[in-house]
Motif scaffolding. Sequence first.
Motif, PDB file in Angstrom:
ATOM      1  N   ASP A 229       0.840  -1.209   0.000  1.00  0.00           N
ATOM      2  CA  ASP A 229       0.000   0.000   0.000  1.00  0.00           C
ATOM      3  C   ASP A 229       0.867   1.248   0.000  1.00  0.00           C
ATOM      4  OD1 ASP A 229      -2.264  -1.596   2.311  1.00  0.00           O
ATOM      5  OD2 ASP A 229      -2.333  -1.477   0.115  1.00  0.00           O
ATOM      6  N   MET A 230       2.029   1.147   0.647  1.00  0.00           N
ATOM      7  CA  MET A 230       2.863   2.338   0.810  1.00  0.00           C
ATOM      8  C   MET A 230       3.489   2.787  -0.509  1.00  0.00           C
ATOM      9  SD  MET A 230       5.849   2.804   3.599  1.00  0.00           S
ATOM     10  CE  MET A 230       6.808   4.293   3.696  1.00  0.00           C
ATOM     11  N   PHE A 231       3.844   1.818  -1.375  1.00  0.00           N
ATOM     12  CA  PHE A 231       4.528   2.186  -2.618  1.00  0.00           C
ATOM     13  C   PHE A 231       3.667   1.924  -3.848  1.00  0.00           C
ATOM     14  CE2 PHE A 231       8.316   3.169  -0.383  1.00  0.00           C
ATOM     15  CZ  PHE A 231       8.461   2.229   0.619  1.00  0.00           C
ATOM     16  N   GLY A 232       3.243   0.700  -4.065  1.00  0.00           N
ATOM     17  CA  GLY A 232       2.334   0.386  -5.171  1.00  0.00           C
ATOM     18  C   GLY A 232       3.036   0.267  -6.514  1.00  0.00           C
ATOM     19  N   PRO A 233       2.291  -0.169  -7.556  1.00  0.00           N
ATOM     20  CA  PRO A 233       2.894  -0.385  -8.880  1.00  0.00           C
ATOM     21  C   PRO A 233       3.422   0.895  -9.523  1.00  0.00           C
ATOM     22  CG  PRO A 233       0.514  -0.740  -8.962  1.00  0.00           C
ATOM     23  CD  PRO A 233       0.866  -0.547  -7.537  1.00  0.00           C
ATOM     24  N   GLY A 234       2.870   2.048  -9.141  1.00  0.00           N
ATOM     25  CA  GLY A 234       3.358   3.309  -9.704  1.00  0.00           C
ATOM     26  C   GLY A 234       4.817   3.574  -9.392  1.00  0.00           C
ATOM     27  N   PHE A 235       5.290   2.995  -8.298  1.00  0.00           N
ATOM     28  CA  PHE A 235       6.704   3.146  -7.908  1.00  0.00           C
ATOM     29  C   PHE A 235       7.625   2.620  -8.991  1.00  0.00           C
ATOM     30  CE2 PHE A 235       9.779   3.507  -4.375  1.00  0.00           C
ATOM     31  CZ  PHE A 235      10.817   2.704  -4.813  1.00  0.00           C
ATOM     32  N   LEU A 236       7.154   1.568  -9.702  1.00  0.00           N
ATOM     33  CA  LEU A 236       8.000   0.896 -10.694  1.00  0.00           C
ATOM     34  C   LEU A 236       7.808   1.454 -12.106  1.00  0.00           C
ATOM     35  CD1 LEU A 236       7.386  -2.720  -9.398  1.00  0.00           C
ATOM     36  CD2 LEU A 236       9.451  -1.371  -9.073  1.00  0.00           C
ATOM     37  N   ASN A 237       6.936   2.430 -12.260  1.00  0.00           N
ATOM     38  CA  ASN A 237       6.723   3.028 -13.580  1.00  0.00           C
ATOM     39  C   ASN A 237       7.570   4.294 -13.679  1.00  0.00           C
ATOM     40  OD1 ASN A 237       5.663   4.532 -15.809  1.00  0.00           O
ATOM     41  ND2 ASN A 237       3.814   3.273 -15.698  1.00  0.00           N
TER      42      ASN A 237
ATOM     43  N   CYS B  82      13.483   4.143 -26.791  1.00  0.00           N
ATOM     44  CA  CYS B  82      13.197   3.871 -25.380  1.00  0.00           C
ATOM     45  C   CYS B  82      12.394   5.014 -24.761  1.00  0.00           C
ATOM     46  CB  CYS B  82      14.491   3.652 -24.603  1.00  0.00           C
ATOM     47  SG  CYS B  82      15.314   2.100 -25.020  1.00  0.00           S
ATOM     48  N   GLY B  83      12.760   6.250 -25.093  1.00  0.00           N
ATOM     49  CA  GLY B  83      12.031   7.396 -24.538  1.00  0.00           C
ATOM     50  C   GLY B  83      10.565   7.370 -24.924  1.00  0.00           C
ATOM     51  N   ILE B  84      10.311   7.140 -26.221  1.00  0.00           N
ATOM     52  CA  ILE B  84       8.913   7.116 -26.681  1.00  0.00           C
ATOM     53  C   ILE B  84       8.192   5.891 -26.124  1.00  0.00           C
ATOM     54  CG2 ILE B  84       7.446   6.901 -28.738  1.00  0.00           C
ATOM     55  CD1 ILE B  84       9.603   8.597 -30.213  1.00  0.00           C
ATOM     56  N   GLY B  85       8.907   4.770 -26.050  1.00  0.00           N
ATOM     57  CA  GLY B  85       8.303   3.556 -25.484  1.00  0.00           C
ATOM     58  C   GLY B  85       7.874   3.754 -24.040  1.00  0.00           C
ATOM     59  N   ILE B  86       8.735   4.361 -23.241  1.00  0.00           N
ATOM     60  CA  ILE B  86       8.396   4.623 -21.838  1.00  0.00           C
ATOM     61  C   ILE B  86       7.203   5.582 -21.767  1.00  0.00           C
ATOM     62  CG2 ILE B  86       9.205   5.674 -19.686  1.00  0.00           C
ATOM     63  CD1 ILE B  86      12.032   4.742 -20.464  1.00  0.00           C
ATOM     64  N   PHE B  87       7.181   6.556 -22.671  1.00  0.00           N
ATOM     65  CA  PHE B  87       6.071   7.512 -22.688  1.00  0.00           C
ATOM     66  C   PHE B  87       4.757   6.804 -22.993  1.00  0.00           C
ATOM     67  CE2 PHE B  87       4.152  11.602 -22.966  1.00  0.00           C
ATOM     68  CZ  PHE B  87       3.204  11.526 -23.975  1.00  0.00           C
ATOM     69  N   LEU B  88       4.767   5.892 -23.980  1.00  0.00           N
ATOM     70  CA  LEU B  88       3.541   5.189 -24.348  1.00  0.00           C
ATOM     71  C   LEU B  88       3.048   4.284 -23.225  1.00  0.00           C
ATOM     72  CD1 LEU B  88       4.386   4.298 -28.070  1.00  0.00           C
ATOM     73  CD2 LEU B  88       2.797   6.043 -27.248  1.00  0.00           C
ATOM     74  N   LEU B  89       3.949   3.830 -22.368  1.00  0.00           N
ATOM     75  CA  LEU B  89       3.572   2.947 -21.265  1.00  0.00           C
ATOM     76  C   LEU B  89       3.286   3.701 -19.970  1.00  0.00           C
ATOM     77  CD1 LEU B  89       6.263   0.162 -21.860  1.00  0.00           C
ATOM     78  CD2 LEU B  89       3.804  -0.112 -22.163  1.00  0.00           C
ATOM     79  N   ASP B  91       0.845   5.295 -18.567  1.00  0.00           N
ATOM     80  CA  ASP B  91      -0.387   5.151 -17.793  1.00  0.00           C
ATOM     81  C   ASP B  91      -0.649   3.713 -17.392  1.00  0.00           C
ATOM     82  OD1 ASP B  91      -1.951   7.713 -19.789  1.00  0.00           O
ATOM     83  OD2 ASP B  91      -1.001   7.835 -17.815  1.00  0.00           O
ATOM     84  N   GLN B  92       0.287   2.854 -17.753  1.00  0.00           N
ATOM     85  CA  GLN B  92       0.037   1.451 -17.464  1.00  0.00           C
ATOM     86  C   GLN B  92       0.836   1.020 -16.253  1.00  0.00           C
ATOM     87  OE1 GLN B  92       0.482  -1.148 -20.803  1.00  0.00           O
ATOM     88  NE2 GLN B  92      -0.403   0.331 -22.223  1.00  0.00           N
ATOM     89  N   ASN B  93       0.145   0.800 -15.163  1.00  0.00           N
ATOM     90  CA  ASN B  93       0.811   0.269 -13.988  1.00  0.00           C
ATOM     91  C   ASN B  93       0.632  -1.234 -13.896  1.00  0.00           C
ATOM     92  OD1 ASN B  93       1.879   2.667 -13.106  1.00  0.00           O
ATOM     93  ND2 ASN B  93       0.057   3.226 -11.948  1.00  0.00           N
ATOM     94  N   SER B  94       0.243  -1.853 -14.999  1.00  0.00           N
ATOM     95  CA  SER B  94       0.014  -3.296 -14.958  1.00  0.00           C
ATOM     96  C   SER B  94       1.344  -4.023 -14.903  1.00  0.00           C
ATOM     97  CB  SER B  94      -0.746  -3.748 -16.199  1.00  0.00           C
ATOM     98  OG  SER B  94       0.126  -3.802 -17.297  1.00  0.00           O
ATOM     99  N   LEU B  95       1.303  -5.214 -14.386  1.00  0.00           N
ATOM    100  CA  LEU B  95       2.514  -5.994 -14.203  1.00  0.00           C
ATOM    101  C   LEU B  95       2.511  -7.217 -15.103  1.00  0.00           C
ATOM    102  CD1 LEU B  95       2.632  -5.724 -10.303  1.00  0.00           C
ATOM    103  CD2 LEU B  95       3.769  -4.272 -11.977  1.00  0.00           C
ATOM    104  N   GLU B  96       1.843  -7.104 -16.242  1.00  0.00           N
ATOM    105  CA  GLU B  96       1.742  -8.282 -17.109  1.00  0.00           C
ATOM    106  C   GLU B  96       3.009  -8.502 -17.908  1.00  0.00           C
ATOM    107  OE1 GLU B  96      -3.076  -7.820 -17.697  1.00  0.00           O
ATOM    108  OE2 GLU B  96      -1.747  -7.614 -19.417  1.00  0.00           O
ATOM    109  N   LEU B  97       3.614  -7.411 -18.352  1.00  0.00           N
ATOM    110  CA  LEU B  97       4.808  -7.555 -19.190  1.00  0.00           C
ATOM    111  C   LEU B  97       6.050  -7.240 -18.366  1.00  0.00           C
ATOM    112  CD1 LEU B  97       3.518  -5.707 -22.372  1.00  0.00           C
ATOM    113  CD2 LEU B  97       3.978  -8.148 -22.170  1.00  0.00           C
ATOM    114  N   TRP B  98       6.932  -8.224 -18.284  1.00  0.00           N
ATOM    115  CA  TRP B  98       8.157  -8.071 -17.501  1.00  0.00           C
ATOM    116  C   TRP B  98       9.366  -8.374 -18.365  1.00  0.00           C
ATOM    117  CZ3 TRP B  98       8.761  -7.568 -11.948  1.00  0.00           C
ATOM    118  CH2 TRP B  98       7.557  -7.327 -11.284  1.00  0.00           C
ATOM    119  N   PHE B  99      10.506  -7.785 -17.957  1.00  0.00           N
ATOM    120  CA  PHE B  99      11.761  -8.122 -18.603  1.00  0.00           C
ATOM    121  C   PHE B  99      12.870  -7.931 -17.584  1.00  0.00           C
ATOM    122  CE2 PHE B  99      14.488  -8.924 -22.158  1.00  0.00           C
ATOM    123  CZ  PHE B  99      15.648  -8.223 -21.885  1.00  0.00           C
TER     124      PHE B  99
END
Lengths: 508, 155
Positions: A229-237, B82-89, B91-99
């Motif tokens: 809750d403190m950090f969340g997925p936004g921390f990793l974006n 990479c810059g544009i790729g990060i920009f396009l992503l 709003d996505q806080n999903s954790l489906e795609l990892w590397f």
Amino acid sequence: MTVQVSSVVVGSAVVYLALVTMVGIWAAQRTTSAKDFFIAGQKLGWIVTAFATMSAAFSGFVFMGGPGLMYRVGVASLFICVPVGFTSGLLCWVVGKRLRLLAGLQEIYTVPDVILCRYQSRLASGLAAGAIVIGTIAYLGAQLQALGILVETVFGTRALFGPWSLLGAMILGSIVVVFYATVGGMVAGVYTDLLQGGLMVAAAVVVFWYCLQAGDGLEAMSLSIADSDMFGPGFLNPFGTLSVKTAIGFFFVFAVGVLGQPHMLHKFFMLENPRALKWLPLVIGLTQSACILIWLGIGLAVPALVSRGLLSPLVNPDDAAPQFLLSFTPGALAGLVVAGVLAAIMSTADSFVNIGSAAIVRDVPKAFGRQIRNELLWGRIVVVGLASIAVIFAFLYRDLIALVGTFAFGTFAAALAPAVAVGLNWRRVSGVAASASIMTGVVVNLGLEFLSKQVVFEWLPDAPLARGALPSATALAASFSVLLVVSWLWPADPKLGLDPDVEFVMDV
Amino acid sequence: MKVARPFGDVGVIRRLALIFLAVGSSVIVVCCCYSGIVADLSMVVFVMGFPTALIGLAVARNGRIGPLTVPLGVLALILEGCGIGIFLLRDQNSLELWFGGVPLAAALLVYGLWFGPLLLVGLAYGMTFDRWELRESDLRRFEERRCGSGKDAEK
């Protein structure tokens, strides 16, 4: 969680400080002229220069400020440091060769010397010297603040001295820096940088390994952070917790702004031979990247451990690195790493006291057409004064180390990068354009920073920036823009010509 | 005011670099004053192109960048991509795609913007140094000039 101060850690730190003091005394015997004091006699090989450049660039900002900032804002903080992948090449290609060649043909000890030589303008070089003094005080302040926090944590002074602990710790740490910078100048600086650089790389790699161990790997740490809750997925974006403008602004300042950092440009003057440039970018890039691992490692490990309840939430984010080192690494390693972090802080602080003293003792008088008689003696006296002012500045500014450092880095970047980087590669840039650019960089950066932060004068407007835009990024872009537009409209007078040595260097 | 030859006597590559720097720096200033997706994307595009433009300005000889054409081209692609790729992503806080142990956007930042150029730039500089950056003839002229000015010859 209360951290017990380990005698092994304290012992390691004391041994390191004693070693550095001895290097300072040794270097003092080899410092007999202003050339020795300011550019180590121009006798450095490429390995020493590479480590000196890396050490000077990396400091408390990276080792303590970075993990602290990452704790606060997430992986977005990495936009500050990821440019190390290419900035060493950027430096060498854009300015390195020309700086070294020029220093081989003329008496060049400082960046304002370069500007005076290139533009034949005492106004431009004087403005550059002024910008360097301002930036030095701020950058040195950030280093001494980091030093103070580390000394506090290692020696446990907070419990003893309460609110005055940080100031006392900063003063204690700065005394050692001032000692070896004063007696040994740049000779002390670069040889301690060699020791410190090796220590920093080793410490960073080992700590990163311990971070992976403590956190069970990158993926496990990331998942813990994302689920909390403190950090969340936004921390990793990368654009999760900071706006696009802030994050990209950091990248801009730290990628392009490196071309205006006097402590890095200064190192090119010291190379014994221009051929030594050949593998410099590769070595600097790899060693810097090794050091940055500590930012990534602790920056992920501490939030992950807090998320799992294995570490108490931090009151001061800048405590992230000391807390992790003292809690999750063996005493002997923590001692080595503390010494490494002290190394990082002191190597940068030492570079800056020397550069700042050169600006005051050499460059400012030159801008007024004068020369001080005993530069060596006055250089040493000014070092003490600069350190004192920097301690006061840092104590009053009161923000995260990384943010104080960003302000300082941005001051240098906005003032100097366009005039040096474009000016050494395009003949059309005149002294008028360079002066206008330097002035724009300083005024816009200081003005916007002041308007953004001040709370005393309520009648003053807010900084006219969009939400999240960095004053330093705006100032850097404005400075480039002014330089290019003024160069286009008022080009250098072809009748006056360039200095023949500058003409030669720009042709190579 | 002389505007007839806005760049002076420079070749094509340097001219393009100067145009990019002039336009880019002005756009970045404007973007810092305005909010919105267009301002954000413009800032990403011009900031990511700045380093390559500066290098191009510095390394071009007689309108060409010779053996650095491919490395600088790849560098520009990495940074912009990479810059544009990060920009396009963003709003996505999903954790489906990892590397590599982190979500995709963070992976572009760490493995793309950081590790991507690391060996490319260092090796490109070192391997083209003698042919392009500082040739033997350049060094000879430098030594002659240095000796002529009365300074000791360098080793």
